[in-house]
Design an enzyme around this catalytic site. Structure first.
Site, PDB file in Angstrom:
ATOM      1  CB  ALA A   1      -0.919  -0.001   1.225  1.00  0.00           C
TER       2      ALA A   1
ATOM      3  CB  THR B   1      -0.756  -4.336   1.110  1.00  0.00           C
ATOM      4  OG1 THR B   1       0.181  -3.453   1.739  1.00  0.00           O
ATOM      5  CG2 THR B   1      -1.975  -3.552   0.664  1.00  0.00           C
TER       6      THR B   1
ATOM      7  CB  ALA C   1      -4.843  -5.894   4.983  1.00  0.00           C
TER       8      ALA C   1
ATOM      9  CD  GLU D   1     -10.674  -4.166  12.428  1.00  0.00           C
ATOM     10  OE1 GLU D   1      -9.605  -3.569  12.552  1.00  0.00           O
ATOM     11  OE2 GLU D   1     -10.878  -5.040  11.573  1.00  0.00           O
TER      12      GLU D   1
ATOM     13  CG  HIS E   1      -3.991 -10.947  14.697  1.00  0.00           C
ATOM     14  ND1 HIS E   1      -5.008 -11.778  15.067  1.00  0.00           N
ATOM     15  CD2 HIS E   1      -4.574  -9.889  14.077  1.00  0.00           C
ATOM     16  CE1 HIS E   1      -6.159 -11.256  14.672  1.00  0.00           C
ATOM     17  NE2 HIS E   1      -5.913 -10.099  14.077  1.00  0.00           N
TER      18      HIS E   1
ATOM     19  NE  ARG F   1      -5.153  -6.531  15.981  1.00  0.00           N
ATOM     20  CZ  ARG F   1      -4.928  -6.082  14.782  1.00  0.00           C
ATOM     21  NH1 ARG F   1      -3.739  -5.666  14.460  1.00  0.00           N
ATOM     22  NH2 ARG F   1      -5.879  -6.052  13.898  1.00  0.00           N
TER      23      ARG F   1
ATOM     24  CG  HIS G   1      -0.778  -9.093  12.926  1.00  0.00           C
ATOM     25  ND1 HIS G   1      -1.092  -9.759  11.765  1.00  0.00           N
ATOM     26  CD2 HIS G   1      -1.627  -8.042  13.012  1.00  0.00           C
ATOM     27  CE1 HIS G   1      -2.097  -9.136  11.174  1.00  0.00           C
ATOM     28  NE2 HIS G   1      -2.429  -8.084  11.894  1.00  0.00           N
TER      29      HIS G   1
ATOM     30  NE  ARG H   1      -1.356  -2.884  13.633  1.00  0.00           N
ATOM     31  CZ  ARG H   1      -2.121  -3.523  12.746  1.00  0.00           C
ATOM     32  NH1 ARG H   1      -2.488  -2.919  11.646  1.00  0.00           N
ATOM     33  NH2 ARG H   1      -2.493  -4.752  12.956  1.00  0.00           N
TER      34      ARG H   1
HETATM   35  C1  LIG Z   1      -2.806 -11.019   7.558  1.00  0.00           C
HETATM   36  C2  LIG Z   1      -2.726  -9.546   7.792  1.00  0.00           C
HETATM   37  C3  LIG Z   1      -3.887  -8.800   8.004  1.00  0.00           C
HETATM   38  C4  LIG Z   1      -3.824  -7.423   8.218  1.00  0.00           C
HETATM   39  N1  LIG Z   1      -4.973  -6.707   8.345  1.00  0.00           N
HETATM   40  C5  LIG Z   1      -4.911  -5.359   8.428  1.00  0.00           C
HETATM   41  C6  LIG Z   1      -6.088  -4.565   8.411  1.00  0.00           C
HETATM   42  O1  LIG Z   1      -7.197  -5.075   8.316  1.00  0.00           O
HETATM   43  N2  LIG Z   1      -5.954  -3.217   8.499  1.00  0.00           N
HETATM   44  C7  LIG Z   1      -4.741  -2.594   8.579  1.00  0.00           C
HETATM   45  O2  LIG Z   1      -4.692  -1.362   8.645  1.00  0.00           O
HETATM   46  N3  LIG Z   1      -3.619  -3.327   8.586  1.00  0.00           N
HETATM   47  C8  LIG Z   1      -3.669  -4.678   8.484  1.00  0.00           C
HETATM   48  N4  LIG Z   1      -2.518  -5.404   8.469  1.00  0.00           N
HETATM   49  C9  LIG Z   1      -1.239  -4.689   8.455  1.00  0.00           C
HETATM   50  C10 LIG Z   1      -1.041  -4.049   7.094  1.00  0.00           C
HETATM   51  O3  LIG Z   1      -1.518  -4.947   6.102  1.00  0.00           O
HETATM   52  C11 LIG Z   1       0.412  -3.737   6.836  1.00  0.00           C
HETATM   53  O4  LIG Z   1       0.944  -2.994   7.879  1.00  0.00           O
HETATM   54  C12 LIG Z   1       0.558  -2.942   5.544  1.00  0.00           C
HETATM   55  O5  LIG Z   1      -0.086  -3.617   4.480  1.00  0.00           O
HETATM   56  C13 LIG Z   1       2.014  -2.744   5.212  1.00  0.00           C
HETATM   57  O6  LIG Z   1       2.101  -2.194   3.942  1.00  0.00           O
HETATM   58  P1  LIG Z   1       3.507  -1.814   3.373  1.00  0.00           P
HETATM   59  O7  LIG Z   1       3.282  -1.210   2.037  1.00  0.00           O
HETATM   60  O8  LIG Z   1       4.277  -1.064   4.372  1.00  0.00           O
HETATM   61  O9  LIG Z   1       4.253  -3.237   3.237  1.00  0.00           O
HETATM   62  P2  LIG Z   1       3.832  -4.596   2.471  1.00  0.00           P
HETATM   63  O10 LIG Z   1       2.443  -4.576   1.975  1.00  0.00           O
HETATM   64  O11 LIG Z   1       4.243  -5.719   3.341  1.00  0.00           O
HETATM   65  O12 LIG Z   1       4.776  -4.549   1.214  1.00  0.00           O
HETATM   66  C14 LIG Z   1       6.175  -4.655   1.351  1.00  0.00           C
HETATM   67  C15 LIG Z   1       6.772  -4.657  -0.025  1.00  0.00           C
HETATM   68  O13 LIG Z   1       8.180  -4.541   0.058  1.00  0.00           O
HETATM   69  C16 LIG Z   1       8.804  -5.503  -0.781  1.00  0.00           C
HETATM   70  N5  LIG Z   1      10.138  -5.745  -0.240  1.00  0.00           N
HETATM   71  C17 LIG Z   1      10.485  -6.129   1.014  1.00  0.00           C
HETATM   72  N6  LIG Z   1      11.828  -6.202   1.115  1.00  0.00           N
HETATM   73  C18 LIG Z   1      12.335  -5.870  -0.107  1.00  0.00           C
HETATM   74  C19 LIG Z   1      13.636  -5.776  -0.639  1.00  0.00           C
HETATM   75  N7  LIG Z   1      14.735  -6.044   0.081  1.00  0.00           N
HETATM   76  N8  LIG Z   1      13.786  -5.420  -1.920  1.00  0.00           N
HETATM   77  C20 LIG Z   1      12.697  -5.158  -2.699  1.00  0.00           C
HETATM   78  N9  LIG Z   1      11.424  -5.228  -2.252  1.00  0.00           N
HETATM   79  C21 LIG Z   1      11.263  -5.578  -0.967  1.00  0.00           C
HETATM   80  C22 LIG Z   1       7.858  -6.671  -0.741  1.00  0.00           C
HETATM   81  O14 LIG Z   1       8.100  -7.541  -1.802  1.00  0.00           O
HETATM   82  C23 LIG Z   1       6.516  -5.933  -0.821  1.00  0.00           C
HETATM   83  O15 LIG Z   1       6.275  -5.543  -2.144  1.00  0.00           O
HETATM   84  C24 LIG Z   1      -2.559  -6.786   8.256  1.00  0.00           C
HETATM   85  C25 LIG Z   1      -1.411  -7.521   8.065  1.00  0.00           C
HETATM   86  C26 LIG Z   1      -1.474  -8.890   7.822  1.00  0.00           C
HETATM   87  C27 LIG Z   1      -0.215  -9.668   7.593  1.00  0.00           C
END
Ligand SMILES: Cc1cc2nc3c(=O)[nH]c(=O)nc-3n(C[C@H](O)[C@H](O)[C@H](O)COP(=O)(O)OP(=O)(O)OC[C@H]3O[C@@H](n4cnc5c(N)ncnc54)[C@H](O)[C@@H]3O)c2cc1C
Length: 539
Positions: A16, A44, A47, A119, A241, A287, A348, A383
């Site tokens: 995201a 993401t 989620a 939530e 979680h 949580r 989580h 969080r």
């Molecule tokens: C099962 C689950 C349910 C959740 N539910 C919710 C919810 O309902 N509401 C909410 O607000 N949050 C929720 N969360 C938390 C939330 O989803 C995450 O905090 C958020 O999506 C993180 O987004 P991000 O873009 O920071 O990272 P991510 O979506 O994890 O993306 C990380 C990106 O970085 C890339 N990457 C990592 N390391 C490297 C590298 N060395 N080189 C190149 N690329 C790399 C990965 O490939 C990926 O593309 C949930 C999390 C999980 C696991």
């Protein structure tokens, strides 16, 4: 010597945070978007629950702020909380504009026709969602938009190895200049240079044996930024979680908090409810309280799992609101409309991370950190549910504003040496990597998990020192590969978690230690670790 690739903005990570930043930047800029697996793979995508924002006329920004501060156990930065909450409604509107479809409810006139769920920790219904697959809707919609943009070059299955900084190379420009990136397919380490570099690499929950996170969450961005001289904050606050599905064939499948929000009851193996004994909000307590209560009851009873039951609600309601959970459980022989779901806690969310300012800037000039990789001050010691996707969106927007404001002054990176693989050999003992990977995640679970003690943390520290030494030696002698890079980062991040946990001599939010079981008002400040090569920013 391979040629460097040059861009205006280099974004590492396509969740995201990374995707929304790429879309918020003008299409006159050349952007590289690097993702270490398929573009959409990351937290993401998984989620479920939704995104919090004040969208109901009966809700208020003040209430969202108050709930967030309350969940954060007096450790949030109130100004950052306000910034994020204030930008909440506009962030959701931006998602609508991108084409994200949220679940509608014609009766919810005060909420503009959107169904809002509630939530843990939220005193109002304020979580907008797409059934129980919100992340998938957000990620795939934004993915479609990004793929349609000609100015964004997508590099999938490319893993960032390290950030390139003038400081490290002894070049006079004290700035982040880009990153070395390994192409998984060819084995080549490419040099990507950019005027602005953004880590959006997600969290580090893979450091634990049991986690709800996908395999990519190995803390790469935190480890890379630390090595490049950036401070990290609040790494002791890892969120577990409370309810992941417990089933031998189900890897990391989460049972959303929204299930409790809609009346789900936690049960002991004898079918009795127990959360009232731990908190008056029962199943709707934050949580950390729920996870600790489950951990406590499991240890007390020697139970392998506890249960979460929603079967008292009408079947149609359950299937409509939780289609993904219903279908996944059914595949495994559990009909959630008729029987309780076996659950255990799992790592989580990473509340801490790379220290950033209100514009998402990290300590190294030219470097930004957005999303779960960052420590922004929003979450404090815990969080609140559904605040994290919001944080991704808000700080991506802040970074976009800051990058555009500095376009006129940010220098074009000078030439830098390309990756030197001439002095290393083919890896000869892959077993070192797989063994250490297992060992690390197991002792982090056992010694640095939901309930901590000094003794366990010290034991973990001794083991991490050994592993660190072994991995650095291996890294110095052999060609890099995906697994080795992730392990190196995990070991680095585990070290930061343990050091932070040892520093906090109290129990607060997600950090619970039996040696100091109470909150100590004199320790009401974030834990900030400073690397040896840190320099304060002068701009
Ligand atoms: C099962 C689950 C349910 C959740 N539910 C919710 C919810 O309902 N509401 C909410 O607000 N949050 C929720 N969360 C938390 C939330 O989803 C995450 O905090 C958020 O999506 C993180 O987004 P991000 O873009 O920071 O990272 P991510 O979506 O994890 O993306 C990380 C990106 O970085 C890339 N990457 C990592 N390391 C490297 C590298 N060395 N080189 C190149 N690329 C790399 C990965 O490939 C990926 O593309 C949930 C999390 C999980 C696991």
């Amino acid at each position: 010597m391979s040629q460097a690739h040059r861009f205006d903005v280099l974004i590492l990570g396509s969740g995201a945070a990374g995707l929304s930043l790429a879309l918020r930047l003008p299409d006159s800029l050349s952007i590289a978007l690097v993702s270490k697996r398929d573009l959409r793979e990351g937290s993401t995508l998984y989620a479920q629950g939704g995104i919090s924002a004040v969208l109901d006329a009966n809700d208020s920004l003040a209430s969202h702020i108050e709930d967030t501060l309350d969940a954060g156990a007096d450790l949030c930065d109130p100004e950052r909380v306000k910034l994020v909450v204030d930008h909440g409604p506009a962030s959701i509107r931006w998602l609508f504009d991108q084409g994200v479809e949220f679940t509608r409810d014609d009766k919810a006139v005060d909420a503009g026709g959107y169904h809002l769920t509630r939530e843990g920790g939220h005193t109002h219904r304020r979580v907008v969602h797409a059934a129980d697959a919100t992340g998938r809707e957000v990620e795939t919609t934004l993915e479609g938009r990004v793929r349609a943009r000609a100015n964004i070059q997508i590099l999938e299955r490319h893993i960032a190895v390290d950030l390139i900084s003038g400081r490290k190379l002894d070049i006079k420009v004290d700035r982040c200049l880009g990153a070395y990136v390994l192409d998984d397919a060819s084995g080549e380490v490419k040099t990507l240079l950019a005027r602005f570099v953004v880590v959006a690499t997600g969290g580090a929950s893979k450091v634990y044996l049991y986690t709800s996170n996908p395999d990519v969450s190995t803390g790469d961005g935190i480890a890379m930024a630390w090595r490049a001289g950036c401070r990290v904050g609040n790494m002791e606050f890892m969120q577990f979680h409370p309810t992941c599905l417990y089933h031998p064939q189900a890897r990391t499948f989460l049972i959303s908090e929204a299930l409790r929000g809609e009346g789900g009851r936690l049960l002991l193996p004898n079918g009795k409810r127990f959360m009232w004994r731990f908190d008056e909000r029962a199943e709707l307590a934050p949580r950390d309280i729920v996870a600790r209560a489950i951990d406590h009851e499991m240890k007390r009873l020697g139970a392998e799992c506890l249960y979460l039951d929603i079967s008292h609600r009408p079947s149609d309601f359950i299937i409509e609101h939780f289609p993904t959970i219903h279908a996944r459980c059914l595949e495994l022989g559990i009909d959630i409309t008729r029987q309780p779901i076996p659950v255990v806690p799992a790592a989580h969310y990473t509340c801490g991370g790379v220290v950033t300012d209100e514009m998402a800037r990290a300590d190294l000039p030219g470097l930004y950190a957005i999303g779960e990789v960052a420590y922004t001050g929003l979450h404090g010691a815990n969080r609140m549910a559904s605040n994290s996707l919001l944080e991704c969106l808000v700080f991506a927007a802040q970074a976009a504003v800051d990058i555009q404001a500095h376009l006129g002054v940010a220098p074009i990176p000078p030439d830098v040496p390309s990756w030197d693989a001439s002095r290393v050999n083919e890896p000869d003992e892959a077993v070192v990597v797989s063994h250490n990977w297992e060992e690390l995640r197991r002792f982090m679970w056992d010694y640095v998990g939901i309930v901590r003690t000094n003794k366990r943390l010290q034991r973990a520290q001794r083991r991490i020192d050994l592993l660190h030494h072994e991995i650095i030696e291996y890294y110095g002698n052999f060609q890099v590969n995906h697994d080795l890079l992730e392990l190196r980062n995990l070991v680095g991040v585990a070290d930061l978690i343990i050091r932070s946990a040892l520093r906090r001599r109290e129990s607060r939010g997600l950090h619970y230690t039996m040696d100091f079981p109470f909150k100590d008002p004199s320790q009401r400040q974030p834990t900030v670790l400073i690397p040896d090569n840190y320099r304060p920013r002068l701009d």
